[in-house]
Design a protein around this motif. Structure first.
Motif, short mmCIF file in Angstrom:
data_model
loop_
_atom_site.label_atom_id
_atom_site.label_comp_id
_atom_site.label_asym_id
_atom_site.label_seq_id
_atom_site.Cartn_x
_atom_site.Cartn_y
_atom_site.Cartn_z
N GLU A 364 0.84 -1.21 0.00
CA GLU A 364 0.00 0.00 0.00
C GLU A 364 0.87 1.26 0.00
N ARG A 366 3.90 1.54 -1.18
CA ARG A 366 4.54 1.68 -2.48
C ARG A 366 3.54 2.16 -3.53
N SER A 367 2.32 1.64 -3.48
CA SER A 367 1.30 2.07 -4.45
C SER A 367 0.95 3.55 -4.27
N ARG A 368 0.83 3.94 -3.01
CA ARG A 368 0.50 5.33 -2.73
C ARG A 368 1.64 6.25 -3.20
N TRP A 369 2.87 5.82 -3.00
CA TRP A 369 4.02 6.60 -3.46
C TRP A 369 4.02 6.71 -4.98
N ARG A 370 3.73 5.61 -5.66
CA ARG A 370 3.68 5.65 -7.12
C ARG A 370 2.60 6.58 -7.63
N GLN A 371 1.44 6.58 -6.98
CA GLN A 371 0.35 7.46 -7.40
C GLN A 371 0.74 8.93 -7.23
N THR A 372 1.39 9.23 -6.09
CA THR A 372 1.82 10.62 -5.87
C THR A 372 2.87 11.02 -6.89
N ALA A 374 3.23 9.77 -9.91
CA ALA A 374 2.61 9.91 -11.23
C ALA A 374 1.84 11.23 -11.35
N GLY A 375 1.31 11.71 -10.21
CA GLY A 375 0.54 12.94 -10.25
C GLY A 375 1.38 14.20 -10.24
N ASP A 378 1.10 16.49 -13.28
CA ASP A 378 -0.15 17.24 -13.42
C ASP A 378 -0.13 18.53 -12.61
N THR A 554 5.74 19.23 -3.10
CA THR A 554 5.31 17.84 -3.27
C THR A 554 6.49 16.95 -3.64
#
Length: 587
Positions: A364, A366-372, A374-375, A378, A554
């Motif tokens: 979780e 690692r997934s949250r870090w990847r999402q941040t 990737a964003g 933007d 960020t």
């Protein structure tokens, strides 16, 4: 005061002011080497008296001392107040009370002795190589009402003024990196009961000096360079300190805990003890404590949380209670006495999950870090090219100030308005502003001089660091070295103003490059230019500048979070609690 300053004794004029505030004449001699005192001109004496009447003698001296320290920040090591508070707490009893007698063998301007006195110490001893700093410490403590103080001048290692004295506690921010500490003259000194310190280990000489002054059961808390915990040349002395049960705790402090350098610092707690011991050693890493609550490092160290956590760990360690494994550990003497005798806290604190690993939580994270991550793309604003054919119209800040669209003033330290309309408010010092930490001091300022939402701050005359004020700075006054720009809200957008100063024509034509002194010049509004834009366009561009700032913040958070995820993975692999899953990558 600066005009009267003697370059050979930069603090002499401040000491003379302190005697004036005490109502005493500077002594013609005091047994201190090269102690030459200055007399205050009549006009300056009157001003000092007026400041003392308004603020009180102790507060007036603290205000002047703070300003003096800012002017000499690179030459004088000053122990920050929260660090001094923690050092003295660990040198005291379980409830933080100081022993009756306390010594600081390198006292500087007296921050540690003052804190020890506030904690209850009644006999205060100090020594300092610079006569003017010794006088500042002496005067400072007496101004605060602590008269049981004796401060000597001289090098504590070579000219130990308190050689026959034993005390209940020693606190010290050790001189870092001394190249010649007197090893050749002190080869047979009786203080080296743990071994003759190598030439490159002056800190271990200071540790033994402190221990030599302790009563039975006395305790020393010493601020050390992190390198002293692991240097091969100091292994034998570290081994003796551990084997005899003298070294009780090593605390890795947050970065920035020293005032004149960015080197890592440790706090060593040592206790007078001569018999072999099986006692454990406490290790605390406050960097792990701060990383447990992700956030922007610009907000600075939460010293109250650090003090609470370290003090609690120390009390639990002394009581034999369980420790929080997230940032602390108890290590046996036998485990420490290996080939290296490395007492670096990070080496002895398991940051992994213990005997089990939560793979779901790690996935979780690692997934949250990847999402941040990737964003991030933007967040950056989308821009279009503008034809450079038409020259950009510019207006100097000076014209904006003259027209009333912009107000500018420079901060100062420790002052009060002559008409008495000023009130006591927090003071944002130059260091506070650059590190974006909450104000650590107070001053007097009128309502018009207090920072408010929409103000733009410029630090040390360099527009490249301009930024809108942070919420925790609202209502505070600006200290010396900070320029405040207050735009008229219906004419200028704050984010547009800050962004245009940070990069572009404003900076390119500001003339704020360093001169021969290597320090930025004062902000000159006549040489700073802004692009001319309608207010709606300013706001649109300002939002883009705000997006870029948010992107950088960020990015810092993503980097910190990513390092934490990587560290947990590495700890789990190293501890044998997880195995990598084979993939299709080629070796």
């Amino acid at each position: 005061m600066e005009a009267l300053r003697d370059p050979g004794r930069p603090g002499g004029i401040l000491a003379a002011v302190g005697f004036r505030l005490l109502g005493e004449e500077p002594p013609p001699h005091s047994g201190r080497t090269e102690a030459v005192f200055v007399s205050l001109p009549t006009e300056l004496g009157v001003r000092v008296d007026g400041l003392g009447d308004r603020l009180g003698a102790a507060e007036a001296f603290e205000a002047l001392l703070s300003r003096w320290k800012e002017a000499h920040a690179r030459q004088v090591e000053v122990t920050p107040a929260p660090v001094a508070s923690l050092i003295c707490a660990l040198a005291g009893s379980a409830d933080g009370a100081a022993p009756d007698s306390m010594l600081d063998p390198a006292c500087g301007t007296g921050a540690l002795l003052l804190q020890a006195a506030k904690n209850g110490a009644t006999t205060l001893l100090g020594q300092e190589t610079q006569a003017d700093l010794a006088e500042i410490t002496d005067v400072r403590l007496r101004l605060h009402g602590y008269h049981g103080v004796t401060v000597a001048t001289g090098d504590s290692l070579l000219e130990n003024a308190h050689a026959a004295t034993r005390v209940g506690g020693v606190v010290c921010n050790l001189p870092f990196g001394q190249r010649d500490w007197g090893r050749s003259e002190l080869g047979y000194d009786t203080r080296w009961t743990y071994g003759l310190p190598p030439k490159g280990e002056p800190e271990l000489a200071w540790v033994q000096h402190a221990l030599a002054h302790l009563d039975d059961g006395g305790r020393a808390a010493l601020l050390m360079p992190a390198a002293a915990a692991a240097r091969p040349s100091g292994r034998r002395i570290r081994a003796e300190l551990v084997r005899r049960g003298t070294l009780r705790a090593v605390v890795a402090l947050p970065s920035g805990s020293a005032s004149t350098h960015a080197l890592g610092t440790h706090l060593w707690v040592a206790q007078s003890r001569d018999e072999p011991s099986s006692h454990d050693v406490l290790f605390v890493d406050t960097e792990l404590l701060s990383s447990a609550t992700p956030g922007n490092r610009a907000t600075g160290t939460d010293w109250e949380a650090v003090h609470t956590a370290v003090s609690a760990a120390w009390r639990r360690f002394q009581a034999g209670a369980a420790l929080d494994p997230a940032f602390s550990s108890r290590v046996s003497v036998t485990e420490l006495l290996d080939e290296d005798v490395d007492v670096t806290p990070a080496r002895h604190i398991r940051t992994g999950p213990g005997d089990a690993v939560d793979l779901v939580q790690m996935d979780e994270d690692r997934s949250r870090w990847r999402q941040t991550l990737a964003g991030l793309a933007d967040v950056l604003p989308t821009v279009r090219e503008v034809s450079p054919v038409v020259p950009q119209a510019l207006v100097p800040l000076e014209d904006l100030i003259r027209s009333g669209a912009l107000r500018m003033w420079r901060g100062s330290s420790g002052r009060e308005a002559p008409d008495g309309t000023a009130t006591r408010v927090p003071l944002v010092s130059l260091n506070d502003g650059l590190s974006r930490t909450p104000p650590s001091r107070q001053t007097y300022a009128t309502a018009a001089e207090r920072i408010r939402e929409g103000d733009v701050l410029v630090f040390a005359g360099s527009p490249q660091g301009a930024r809108p004020a942070d919420p925790h700075e609202y209502g505070a006054a600006a200290g010396q070295g900070i320029t405040i720009l207050r735009p008229e809200r219906y004419s200028l957008d704050s984010w547009f103003l800050a962004g245009a100063l940070t990069g572009g024509p404003g900076v390119g034509r500001s003339g704020t490059a360093s001169g021969t002194t290597g320090r930025p010049s004062r902000l000159d509004p006549g040489r700073l230019f802004l692009p001319i834009r309608e207010l709606d366009e300013q706001r649109r561009i300002g939002r883009a500048f705000q997006d870029i700032t948010r992107f950088n913040e960020t990015l810092d958070q993503v980097a910190e979070h990513g390092r934490r995820v990587a560290r947990h993975l590495a700890d789990a692999l190293a501890a044998g609690l997880a195995d990598p899953i084979d993939d299709d990558r080629q070796g």
